[in-house]
Write a protein that holds these residues in place. Structure first.
Motif, PDB file in Angstrom:
ATOM      1  N   GLU A 141      17.005  28.976 -10.943  1.00  0.00           N
ATOM      2  CA  GLU A 141      17.155  27.680 -11.919  1.00  0.00           C
ATOM      3  C   GLU A 141      17.980  28.360 -12.886  1.00  0.00           C
ATOM      4  O   GLU A 141      17.452  29.180 -13.942  1.00  0.00           O
ATOM      5  CB  GLU A 141      15.511  27.378 -12.252  1.00  0.00           C
ATOM      6  CG  GLU A 141      15.637  25.960 -12.650  1.00  0.00           C
ATOM      7  CD  GLU A 141      16.135  25.640 -14.158  1.00  0.00           C
ATOM      8  OE1 GLU A 141      17.016  24.718 -14.345  1.00  0.00           O
ATOM      9  OE2 GLU A 141      15.785  26.584 -14.934  1.00  0.00           O
TER      10      GLU A 141
ATOM     11  N   PHE B 198       9.643  22.987 -10.653  1.00  0.00           N
ATOM     12  CA  PHE B 198      10.898  22.256 -11.268  1.00  0.00           C
ATOM     13  C   PHE B 198      11.281  21.153 -10.734  1.00  0.00           C
ATOM     14  O   PHE B 198      10.858  20.769  -9.339  1.00  0.00           O
ATOM     15  CB  PHE B 198      12.125  23.381 -11.161  1.00  0.00           C
ATOM     16  CG  PHE B 198      11.877  24.554 -11.642  1.00  0.00           C
ATOM     17  CD1 PHE B 198      12.276  24.905 -13.045  1.00  0.00           C
ATOM     18  CD2 PHE B 198      11.727  25.856 -11.128  1.00  0.00           C
ATOM     19  CE1 PHE B 198      12.176  26.187 -13.607  1.00  0.00           C
ATOM     20  CE2 PHE B 198      11.505  27.109 -11.656  1.00  0.00           C
ATOM     21  CZ  PHE B 198      11.972  27.219 -13.036  1.00  0.00           C
TER      22      PHE B 198
ATOM     23  N   GLY C  73      20.916  21.337  -9.413  1.00  0.00           N
ATOM     24  CA  GLY C  73      19.747  21.964 -10.486  1.00  0.00           C
ATOM     25  C   GLY C  73      19.484  23.407 -10.109  1.00  0.00           C
ATOM     26  O   GLY C  73      18.593  24.001 -10.620  1.00  0.00           O
ATOM     27  N   PHE C  74      20.043  23.959  -8.942  1.00  0.00           N
ATOM     28  CA  PHE C  74      19.652  25.423  -8.682  1.00  0.00           C
ATOM     29  C   PHE C  74      20.980  26.250  -8.257  1.00  0.00           C
ATOM     30  O   PHE C  74      22.041  25.490  -7.763  1.00  0.00           O
ATOM     31  CB  PHE C  74      18.785  25.432  -7.478  1.00  0.00           C
ATOM     32  CG  PHE C  74      17.241  24.759  -7.894  1.00  0.00           C
ATOM     33  CD1 PHE C  74      16.337  25.537  -8.461  1.00  0.00           C
ATOM     34  CD2 PHE C  74      17.368  23.293  -7.786  1.00  0.00           C
ATOM     35  CE1 PHE C  74      15.206  24.900  -8.827  1.00  0.00           C
ATOM     36  CE2 PHE C  74      16.123  22.853  -8.057  1.00  0.00           C
ATOM     37  CZ  PHE C  74      15.143  23.546  -8.761  1.00  0.00           C
TER      38      PHE C  74
END
Length: 289
Positions: A50, A79, A85-86
């Motif tokens: 993350e 999360f 997002g990653f």
């Protein structure tokens, strides 16, 4: 008298009328526009980072709108499943919930087809010995279901130096086979000579090339590029912890964190897998019941 006819059309007209504008209102250069990123199913065991927090871990749970990661020390973080997002291997991805696929036969951690409702068999006279507690815990984690069905008990030696006396006391025979897994079993080593001295028709000693059972866990499963090299004469576990920035004053806790990252045979090196399967086959083979 009529004025002369002009054949010149205004620049904003085409052959059939006013020319439509083909320019977009978005004047952002293409190289500055957000690029599409792949969608990746958040399957259990997938290791991602993350980027906002730098937290790196393996997926252990994916629910509506969230994903739970576990780092190498067993710490959990939840999360949100957001676009881009990653990071996966350094590249931005969008994690999505795994699609529900067709039902497949359940399997044990070793890859064997699970037997629903199977009861543990009464323990055989035969045994499998491993060097230490960590070895025994790893074998139990991956092969425990298989061993209970087969009635095979795993014990540990607390060091290969004790092997000759254990074999003598055990007195292996046709109805009580003994299998032994040894660390760092390479030609010319101390372990190699001890293993040869106790091997017989009813006692099988096999080993893997790793200095310690930790090394049999794939680095990728722990989120590290490789196992570091430790200078000779230095305690291997302590040296590894220092090189990787892990707590070196409590290797037992570090091992438990490593063990949590082992979910199945896929997290182990083939040099260990083959040897354990060989021992199970030997102890449970004809004459071993």
């Amino acid at each position: 008298m009529r004025p002369p006819v002009s054949h010149h059309r205004p620049s904003n007209e085409g052959p059939s009328g006013p020319r439509s504008r083909r320019y977009s209102a978005d004047l952002t250069p293409p190289w500055k526009k957000p690029q599409p990123v792949p969608e990746v199913p958040a399957d259990p065991g997938l290791v991602v980072e993350e980027p906002g927090t730098g937290f790196c871990g393996a997926v252990i749970r994916c629910e509506a709108g969230t994903v739970t990661l576990e780092d190498r020390f067993g710490k959990h973080r939840v999360f949100p499943l957001e676009p881009r997002g990653f990071l996966l291997e350094g590249r931005a991805v969008t994690l999505v919930r795994p699609a529900a696929g067709p039902a497949r036969p359940a399997r044990t951690a070793s890859g064997s087809v699970a037997v629903p409702g199977a009861r543990a068999r009464v323990a055989r006279a035969g045994r499998i010995y491993v060097e230490g507690r960590h070895d025994a815990e790893l074998v139990e984690k991956v092969w425990g279901d298989d061993l209970r069905i087969e009635g095979v008990v795993v014990e540990y030696l607390e060091g290969v130096d004790h092997l000759p006396s254990i074999v003598t006391d055990f007195a292996p025979g046709p109805d009580a086979r003994l299998g032994v897994l040894v660390d760092h079993l390479v030609p010319g080593s101390k372990e190699f000579h001890i293993a040869r001295s106790v091997t017989s028709d009813h006692a099988l000693v096999v080993g893997h090339p790793y200095i310690d059972i930790w090394e049999a866990v794939k680095p990728a499963s722990l989120g590290i590029p490789e196992w570091p090299r430790v200078p000779r004469g230095q305690d291997w576990k302590t040296g590894v912890c220092r090189a990787l920035g892990w707590p070196s004053d409590n290797t037992g806790a570090v091992w438990q964190a490593i063990l949590k990252r082992v979910h199945s045979y896929k997290d182990l090196e083939p040099e260990l897998l083959g040897r354990v399967e060989e021992l199970i086959d030997f102890v449970t083979g004809s004459g071993g019941a």
